[in-house]
Write an enzyme that holds these catalytic residues in place. Structure first.
Site, short mmCIF file in Angstrom:
data_model
loop_
_atom_site.label_atom_id
_atom_site.label_comp_id
_atom_site.label_asym_id
_atom_site.label_seq_id
_atom_site.Cartn_x
_atom_site.Cartn_y
_atom_site.Cartn_z
N HIS A 192 2.18 -13.48 -12.66
CA HIS A 192 1.66 -12.14 -12.33
C HIS A 192 0.10 -12.20 -12.64
O HIS A 192 -0.67 -11.42 -11.78
CB HIS A 192 2.14 -11.25 -13.20
N CYS A 201 -5.80 -34.66 -13.51
CA CYS A 201 -5.49 -35.96 -12.72
C CYS A 201 -4.72 -37.08 -13.75
O CYS A 201 -4.49 -37.98 -12.95
CB CYS A 201 -7.08 -36.56 -12.42
N LYS A 258 14.13 -19.58 -10.44
CA LYS A 258 14.01 -19.14 -11.95
C LYS A 258 15.18 -18.86 -12.49
O LYS A 258 15.01 -19.22 -13.92
CB LYS A 258 12.95 -17.75 -11.85
N LYS A 266 -0.02 -3.07 -10.99
CA LYS A 266 1.08 -2.82 -10.43
C LYS A 266 2.16 -2.36 -11.32
O LYS A 266 2.15 -2.75 -12.46
CB LYS A 266 1.51 -4.12 -9.65
N ASN A 267 3.12 -1.80 -10.77
CA ASN A 267 4.23 -1.16 -11.51
C ASN A 267 4.08 -0.37 -12.83
O ASN A 267 4.97 -0.54 -13.63
CB ASN A 267 5.33 -2.13 -11.78
N ASN A 278 11.61 -12.97 -17.08
CA ASN A 278 10.37 -13.29 -16.60
C ASN A 278 9.87 -14.54 -16.82
O ASN A 278 8.55 -14.47 -16.87
CB ASN A 278 9.28 -12.05 -17.29
N LYS A 327 -14.01 -10.28 10.70
CA LYS A 327 -14.43 -9.10 11.80
C LYS A 327 -13.18 -8.44 12.17
O LYS A 327 -12.32 -9.17 12.89
CB LYS A 327 -15.26 -9.43 12.85
N GLU A 367 15.47 -3.87 -21.55
CA GLU A 367 14.19 -4.80 -21.71
C GLU A 367 13.98 -4.74 -23.25
O GLU A 367 12.72 -5.08 -23.70
CB GLU A 367 13.18 -4.57 -21.05
N GLY A 394 -25.94 -41.11 26.19
CA GLY A 394 -26.13 -40.39 27.44
C GLY A 394 -26.58 -41.28 28.59
O GLY A 394 -27.12 -42.36 28.47
N HIS A 444 -9.23 -7.18 17.03
CA HIS A 444 -9.77 -5.95 17.53
C HIS A 444 -8.84 -5.15 18.12
O HIS A 444 -7.67 -5.76 18.49
CB HIS A 444 -10.69 -6.14 18.79
N ILE A 502 0.92 -1.22 -0.01
CA ILE A 502 0.13 0.10 -0.04
C ILE A 502 1.02 1.20 -0.05
O ILE A 502 0.18 2.61 -0.53
CB ILE A 502 -1.02 -0.03 1.14
N LYS A 556 4.07 -6.44 -20.03
CA LYS A 556 4.79 -5.28 -21.07
C LYS A 556 5.54 -6.22 -22.17
O LYS A 556 6.40 -5.37 -22.96
CB LYS A 556 5.87 -4.71 -20.14
N GLU A 616 18.90 -13.78 8.25
CA GLU A 616 18.88 -14.27 9.73
C GLU A 616 17.43 -14.15 10.28
O GLU A 616 16.97 -14.83 10.91
CB GLU A 616 19.82 -13.94 10.65
#
Length: 1574
Positions: A275, A819, A199, A163-164, A268, A1197, A260, A865, A1169, A86, A356, A183
């Site tokens: 992505h 499968c 990758k 993004k970006n 990529n 919540k 690029e 019971g 909370h 954010i 891109k 660490e």
């Protein structure tokens, strides 16, 4: 953090300069000096996030200040920004720039970006634009940033569009990679970075890839240690190597292609698809996790396009998974993290369209050609259709194979031989190069398992085509972690015996487990054989299936072993292969009949011989084998034959399409029984077959020319029967296949599966004890399965039906495409490449195939019971509610045995014989009456260990075992008085407390009855029990309806004891949809007391319960550290079937997991909370709590604290963003007076208070009425007009009733009179925009019916509408008008409120009723009495013709009978106990009616029943009929109460709110009622 040595760090050149610096411990004692020497400035600006600031900035500032000689030296400015994506925004960038300007930063300023990718990307972009560009340095603190985002100069911020999307290429002056930061990096973040490491090796350097493969166990082990200094010491050198290797690759690529232009696109790999996944699943799925899935998908795409071998895909996927990264969306971790969110393929393709790398509309993807090598030195253009095939859950096959086709297909290695070869080589000594190994899920599970047992080491050669495996001669160690085998039946059976060879290590046993199907597949005969040979094996599940715990005893005893081999030959092979390592020579004797699949046993013997062990087959008994002790000697090389079962599919395509196919490496000399398929099945069906020792070629007849087989025994090749079945489906005549009984216990019941799916094509089938019968159809009559072919997660079902799809009359969807990975991962590639079939992706996901799924809602219920707890009573209630038969097992035992229980116990049987018979009966009803019944068990059933096992297994398989209990003292008092049963042989309380843990162990639900035994024996089920049964066995519609409302509320009950508040609870719950029990506020929090409170609350409120333990740190009173008590209370709540559990996300993982595992039908509200106001909705600090809640909750919540009005707007934006990303409902609020707006706007399950409660549960809490009034002021609720239609109506009390209730509940609506007897006047009003609903009275009850869109069934039967309800259409703004009748509901309510129980099943005798009158209300009264179970229903009126007309208009099952006069009353078999009078009361009653009524009222009744007269006239209040009834001792109900009741029901239908009935009564009677609930 300090340097551990004095050597110079390693440097990597990028763009011609050694600007990347890598080593341990350079941040504090090397970076400062290098900055001063090489990146000089008057001002350094260090920016990091708030998570890192306190740990890393102060010590750096100290080092910086210590290195500055004079006061005129450079200055260091520091800034902390919120963590998370954010912050990578225009707003954050502007904030940093404005701050730097305020600090008088100039063009020589150097920015130090300390953090992960978000910090580096955003600060790099700040540097690129501040004063037209200033210098910056990257100090990455995450592995992902070290090897990826910090290198290359890409800088950017996010925008709402993606993004970006706004940024610049701006190279950092330095990149300081200090490995010591890792660490303290959490393990998930570390592994996230490993995706980028994998990758770069995958696209560039096979040697580095091999290094990653070899070091995965040690790296993962170190990373999973607690964070802190020294955590990564064991992998210090390899860690530096992999970071250097990955960073060098990226630096080399960037140096060759900074902007690029093409080559840099290779970096990529995995990102095009990754992505797209990330865009839909962020922030729950991390970047590296999405890229890991993307790499596998893009490798599969390369394989599909024919540029990458299957072995490379398997190798890549195994390497990725070895680091704990996901390889598919089906990964359990991904499902949990993302709450199972779907990724629609069309949306994924849309996301990929803005990549891109793309060239206009052409999508470009990096394709591998081998590990360490790409297909092109750039991204490759790929068609959308191919991408869609790889992304889709299902495959759409368009029929049409060229008739001239002649193709050669080499199937993958045999699964059977691959698994055997891995076992033999691992047990053997020496190194073996295994070629053509099957790369599939099953084989990967086996390879992983033998590695985890320490049985072998391995490496890959020849680009993954050759597995070099070095065995350790049977030196195996027990595994501390369970060996998960998925649905790999072969691996599970082979490993069961192999694991018995293990020696103890850190643990003394090993657990084998698998997926849900594996946990029902049988393994009992093998376990029995091993147990008889001294191996200790425990079943950890309810059946004789996995999971198993196998003792590490260093081998089994040997000697004679008897084994039943009629179910699976793999049991035989399992013991044979491990037998040389037994403690004594083994004689294996197969018993029970002819062994199944003998060719597979022969295969095992032949392979054992190849690996140096000769098995001697008995000359006298062909089913007995002698195996001497020995050690396998691994051959230098072993080539796996192609899978003969898999080979049947391409050969079958040739057969069914009239084309030619050659399988070049399976022939008559094959070890595999399925190699006979071409000769034994295809040739008799009309195919031309040419088979040599090593190859098979099949040419099919012209399409439609196959011949059915009258009978074929496929016992030597059972797996191939599926292929034969689909061919038989289009062959002439009927084919009978036998010898395949074992196929019912494979990945699914394959015989049933084939029958069901063939039926979708219109094929008639039948089955018998060991086979299937298929009647062929002409090709042109084949139907197309509308919903696709369901594959039961079975590879052979999928591949078989893909064969049939090649000759279908329209494209066919094969569901569960992936499968086939079990044995032929590239099967779909083969269909496309070798047979030229056109495939398309289909995003269909399989629904539940009901016939093969156990419907738990219909399972029988077993009640346990103590005697006297109310088992029989509750059992009868439950049976009535569920409309099932009830059987008391004590009574059933007496019936079957012909003697009473005391007679059994005191007779020859004794207690032991009684318990034996009791157990036998329990077993019988569980076996033969497992659905649709309610059983009550004897109180002592739990005394029998065998009975407990049955009950436990039943509940663990989804059945309901209900423990019924009431106050212990009440039970004891009752039992002391009960002389009908055998006396206890010990103190009653001692018996109860001894049995209590046994009852708890055997049951999964419990009902605590708050009602004394004497008060409930003859009653209908009380409200609390009805709510309980609805919660555990109902259809869930009540909660579903509640959660679907536009505005819903729950009232927070802040009382120290529910018992003390039962009078006020009905008032405080009005207008709410659920009630929250704040258990932390209760005075007594012992389990029995809390159980009593839950039951009392259900009785008082009659609505869903939210069970909440609010801890002190979250604003409540429950101790944060009392984990044991918390868990016991949560478990109690789940056992009591509460509808919602509020579960705080700060509880330890084991509590969250336990509650989730046990939740059943309860829904978790995952809550957090922040009473101290430490979190902000604006900066992303709530995001981690949302993500965690998303993993665990059905509802989320989040409750913050408002410091300003702006906080409510920030909250609204946060909630909107989250709901746009995930459909999981969110309750998001701010506490405090300033947070009230957030409560008003919340909408979903808003917590509310009530003035009658002692205090509010949270600061700023409002009542439901206050929120509705506020919503009206804001325009979120529109005022509506309600009306009464009819004439005359001037004296009606309906306006008083409804306007009072509107005011009471905070609704702005108005109810008024429209006095008319003309239906056309009504027609105009009911279509007005503000019309909210209407009541209808005479003379319009019939006339309005044609004006409505729909009329309820009850109104149709009654023939009158008294209520009009607007019903919104789904997905439409147009409203439909529903007509209903609430008169009968009002009558029923009044009868029930005075204690008249429903007669439908309340008594063994019938109960009759009488209706007086013959008008419209008479019909409603008849309907009410029928719904309450009365029959016959007598009618009394002056006009006998009217009565006959009424009787004829009702269905015959209403059993209506006209009552002629007083004399006829004496002839009635059953005198009426309920009378409803519908005649006017303002005139004298007809004398003949009065006389007959008097006789009815004075007639005696056979049973003690409440006798009631219900008066429908409400003027005058006390009528002549009421006086007559009261004089005869009857109870009476005045008409005003029915008026109030029917209006009370109308209000509920219009608003969805249930007010108190006493408030409706008060309004009708003109009594004073509260004008507000505020």
């Amino acid at each position: 953090m300090s340097c551990s040595n004095n050597t110079e760090p390693t440097r990597i050149a990028i763009l011609g300069t050694d600007n990347i610096v890598v080593d341990h411990g350079i941040w504090l004692n090397w970076v400062t000096k290098d900055l001063f020497d090489n990146v000089k400035s008057s001002t350094y600006v260090l920016v990091t996030d708030t998570n890192l600031y306190d740990t890393y900035v102060p010590p750096f500032k100290h080092a910086f200040d210590g290195a500055t000689d004079t006061t005129a030296g450079p200055r260091l400015l520091t800034l902390a920004i919120p963590p998370g994506e954010i912050s990578k925004s225009r707003q954050s960038k502007a904030h940093i720039e404005d701050w730097m300007l305020s600090q008088q930063c100039t063009r020589d300023t150097v920015i130090i970006a300390l953090g992960g990718g978000v910090i580096g990307d955003m600060l790099g972009y700040v540097a690129a634009t501040f004063m037209r560009g200033i210098r910056f340095v990257q100090v990455p603190t995450t592995l992902l940033a070290m090897v990826d985002s910090s290198i290359g100069g890409k800088t950017a911020i996010d925008t709402p569009m993606g993004k970006n999307l706004v940024g610049a290429f701006w190279q950092p002056s330095r990149i300081y990679i200090d490995l010591a930061f890792l660490e303290t990096l959490p393990s998930r973040e570390f592994i996230n970075g490993m995706a980028e490491v994998i990758k770069t090796a995958a696209i560039w350097d096979e040697n580095e890839f091999a290094t990653l493969e070899a070091n995965a166990p040690s790296i993962v082990a170190a990373v999973n240690q607690p964070t802190g200094p020294g955590r990564l010491s064991p992998i210090r050198e390899i860690l530096k190597r992999i970071v250097l290797g990955s960073a060098r690759v990226k630096a080399e690529v960037v140096s060759s292609d900074e902007r690029e232009g093409g080559l840099r696109n290779l970096l990529n790999f995995g990102h095009s698809i990754g992505h797209a996944y990330e865009a839909l699943l962020t922030p729950q799925l991390l970047h590296g996790e999405a890229v890991a899935i993307g790499m596998v998908k893009e490798a599969e795409l390369a394989r599909y396009l024919g540029v990458l071998r299957p072995s490379a895909v398997a190798r890549l996927a195994k390497c990725i998974s070895s680091y704990g990264l996901p390889t598919s969306l089906g990964d359990k971790r991904v499902i949990k993290l993302t709450a199972g969110k779907r990724c629609p393929v069309d949306i994924l393709l849309q996301k990929m369209a803005v990549d891109k790398k793309n060239d206009g509309r052409k999508k470009k993807i990096v394709l591998l050609s081998a590990i360490g090598k790409t297909h092109e030195p750039r991204a490759t253009t790929v068609e959308d259709a191919a991408i869609k095939v790889m992304l889709s859950a299902s495959t759409l096959i368009t029929p049409g194979v060229s008739t001239k086709l002649a193709t050669t297909v080499t199937p993958p290695g045999s699964k059977s031989i691959s698994n055997r070869a891995l076992i033999l080589a691992a047990l053997g000594e020496g190194t073996c190069r295994i070629k053509n190994l099957l790369h599939s899920d099953d084989v990967e599970f086996m390879l992983t398992a033998i590695t985890r047992l320490g049985g072998a080491s391995y490496a890959w050669e020849d680009a993954g085509e050759v597995l070099v495996l070095t065995g350790k001669g049977g030196q195996l160690r027990a595994s501390s972690d369970p060996l998960y085998l998925g649905n790999a039946g072969t691996a599970s059976r082979f490993l069961t015996t192999v694991v018995a060879l293990c020696s103890p290590a850190d643990v003394s046993s090993t657990v084998l487990t698998g997926n849900a199907r594996m946990q029902v597949r049988p393994i009992g005969p093998l376990v029995d054989a091993l147990r008889s040979n001294g191996v200790s094996i425990d079943y950890l599940g309810p059946g004789k299936s996995l999971p198993l715990r196998i003792d590490a005893a260093g081998g089994f005893a040997g000697g004679v072993i008897e084994l039943a081999a009629t179910v699976s030959s793999q049991y035989v092979s399992s013991i044979l292969m491990a037998a040389p390592y037994a403690k004594e020579p083994v004689t294996l004797r197969l018993v029970g009949g002819k062994p199944i699949s003998q060719p597979y046993i022969d295969m095992t013997l032949a392979m054992m011989k190849t690996f140096g062990v000769q098995v001697e087959r008995s000359s006298s008994d062909p089913n007995t084998y002698h195996i001497a002790k020995g050690t396998y000697k691994n051959p230098a090389e072993y080539t796996i034959e192609s899978d003969a079962s898999s080979a049947t599919y391409p050969l079958a395509i040739a057969a069914i399409t009239g084309t030619t196919c050659t399988v070049p490496n399976i022939g008559s000399s094959s070890l595999q029984g399925d190699a006979r398929f071409a000769i034994d099945v295809l040739q008799p069906m009309g195919c031309t077959v040419q088979q040599t020792a090593s190859s098979t070629t099949v040419t099919g007849p012209a399409p439609g020319g196959l011949l059915g087989l009258p009978h074929v025994d496929m016992e030597p090749m059972t797996d191939a029967f599926l292929t034969a079945s689909v061919l038989a489906a289009v062959a002439a005549g009927t084919t009978k296949i036998s010898g395949i009984a074992n196929q019912r216990v494979k990945e699914c019941n394959r015989i049933a599966a084939m029958r069901e799916q063939l039926g979708k094509f219109g094929i008639a089938t039948d089955e018998f004890d060991d086979g299937i019968i298929v009647t062929g159809q002409p090709l042109d009559t084949l139907k197309t399965p509308d919903a696709g072919v369901f594959c039961y997660d079975d590879h052979r079902v999928a591949m078989s039906f893909s064969v049939l799809s090649t000759v279908a009359n329209a494209p066919v969807t094969i569901l569960e495409r992936e499968c086939t990975g079990k044995t032929w991962p590239g099967w779909w590639d083969t269909l496309s490449q070798s047979f030229g079939l056109r495939l398309n992706g289909d995003d269909k996901h399989p629904g539940v195939e009901g016939r093969h799924q156990q419907d738990h809602t219909t399972r029988s219920v077993f009640i346990v019971g103590m005697r006297g707890a109310g088992k029989t009573t509750t059992g009868r209630w439950m049976a009535k509610l569920l409309k099932r038969p009830f059987i008391d097992l004590d009574e059933e035992l007496e019936r079957r045995s012909g003697m009473t229980i005391p007679e059994m116990i005191h007779g020859t049987k004794g207690w032991e014989g009684f318990r034996r018979d009791e157990l036998q009966l329990l077993h019988d009803v569980m076996e033969n009456q497992a659905s649709g019944h309610v059983f009550s068990c004897g109180g002592g059933i739990v005394e029998s260990p065998e009975a407990r096992k049955l009950l436990i297994a039943y509940k663990e398989k989804g059945g309901c075992v209900l423990l019924v209990h009431r106050d212990t003292k009440q039970v004891v008092d009752y039992l002391l008085q009960d002389k009908t049963r055998p006396a206890y042989r010990e103190d009653i309380e001692d018996v109860y407390y001894r049995r209590k843990p046994l009852y708890d162990e055997c049951s999964n639900f419990q009902y605590f009855s708050p009602h004394p035994a004497a008060s409930v024996a003859s009653r209908d089920a009380p409200l609390d029990f009805r709510c309980f049964v609805d919660a555990i066995c109902g259809d869930g519609s009540k909660v579903t309806k509640m959660t679907a409302k536009e505005q819903s509320f729950f009232v927070s009950l802040t009382v120290p004891s529910v018992d003390s508040a039962v009078d006020v609870i009905p008032q405080v719950v009005v207008g709410s949809d659920a009630v929250e029990l704040r258990v932390d506020l209760l005075q007594d929090q012992t389990p029995e007391s809390v159980a009593r409170q839950v039951s009392a609350l259900r009785s008082a409120a009659g609505m869903p319960i939210i069970f909440t333990l609010r801890t002190v740190s979250q604003g409540g009173c429950f101790p944060d550290a009392d984990h044991t008590q918390a868990l016991s209370l949560y478990i109690l709540a789940l056992r009591m079937g509460v509808e919602f559990i509020d579960l705080e996300m700060t509880w330890p993982e084991h509590i969250l997991q336990t509650v989730t595992n046990l939740k059943g039908r309860s829904r978790i509200i995952a809550s957090h909370h922040d009473p101290r106001g430490e979190l902000s909705w604006k900066n992303g600090s709530w995001t981690p709590f949302y993500n965690r809640a998303l993993q665990w909750g059905s509802v989320i919540k989040l409750v913050g604290t408002a410091q300003s009005m702006e906080d409510n707007y920030d909250l609204a934006r946060f909630k909107s963003d989250m709901l746009a990303s995930h459909p999981t409902p969110v309750i998001a609020l701010n506490m405090g007076a300033l947070g009230k707006l957030s409560r008003v706007l919340n909408g979903f399950l808003t917590p509310v208070s009530h003035p009658a409660l002692p205090f509010k549960a949270a600061p700023g809490q409002l009542s439901a009425a206050e929120i509705r009034r506020a919503l009206f002021l804001l325009g979120n609720i529109n005022a509506q007009s309600f009306h009464l239609f009819g004439k005359p109506i001037s004296k009606s009390r309906s306006p008083a009733l409804h306007n009072s209730l509107f005011n009471l509940t905070g609704l702005p609506h108005k109810y008024g009179l429209v006095e008319t007897d003309q239906a056309d006047e009504v027609a105009a009003v009911i279509r007005e925009p503000d019309f909210g609903g209407a009541s209808v009275t005479i003379p319009l009850k019939l006339d309005v019916m044609p004006l409505l869109d729909e009329v309820s069934e009850s109104a149709k039967v009654i023939g009158a509408v008294n209520t009009i309800i607007p019903m919104p259409l789904d997905g439409s703004q147009k409203r439909r008008l529903l007509g209903d009748n609430t008169d009968w509901r009002g009558m029923v309510h009044c009868l029930e409120s005075i204690g008249v129980a429903s007669e439908s099943t309340a008594s063994t005798t019938t109960a009759s009723a009488l209706v007086i009158g013959s008008g419209g209300t008479t019909r409603a009264a008849i309907f009410a009495l029928k719904s309450h179970g009365y029959h016959p229903i007598y009618m009394l009126a002056r006009n006998e013709q009217s009565l006959e007309t009424i009787r004829a208009s009702f269905p015959t099952d209403f059993d209506l009978r006209a009552l002629g006069g007083p004399a006829e009353v004496f002839t009635l078999a059953v005198a009426p106990t309920v009378v409803i009078s519908t005649i006017p009361a303002d005139k004298p009653m007809d004398p003949s009616l009065r006389e007959t009524l008097e006789v009815v009222l004075k007639s005696p009744v056979s049973e003690q029943r409440t006798r009631v007269l219900l008066e429908m006239a409400y003027q005058p209040r006390h009528t002549a009929a009421m006086r007559l009834a009261e004089d005869a001792g009857w109870r009476t109900i005045p008409g005003a109460e029915v008026l109030a009741a029917q209006g009370w029901h109308q209000f509920q239908m219009w608003t969805g709110i249930t007010p108190r009935f006493i408030d409706a009564q008060a309004a009708v009677n003109g009594d004073e009622i509260p004008t507000s609930t505020d």
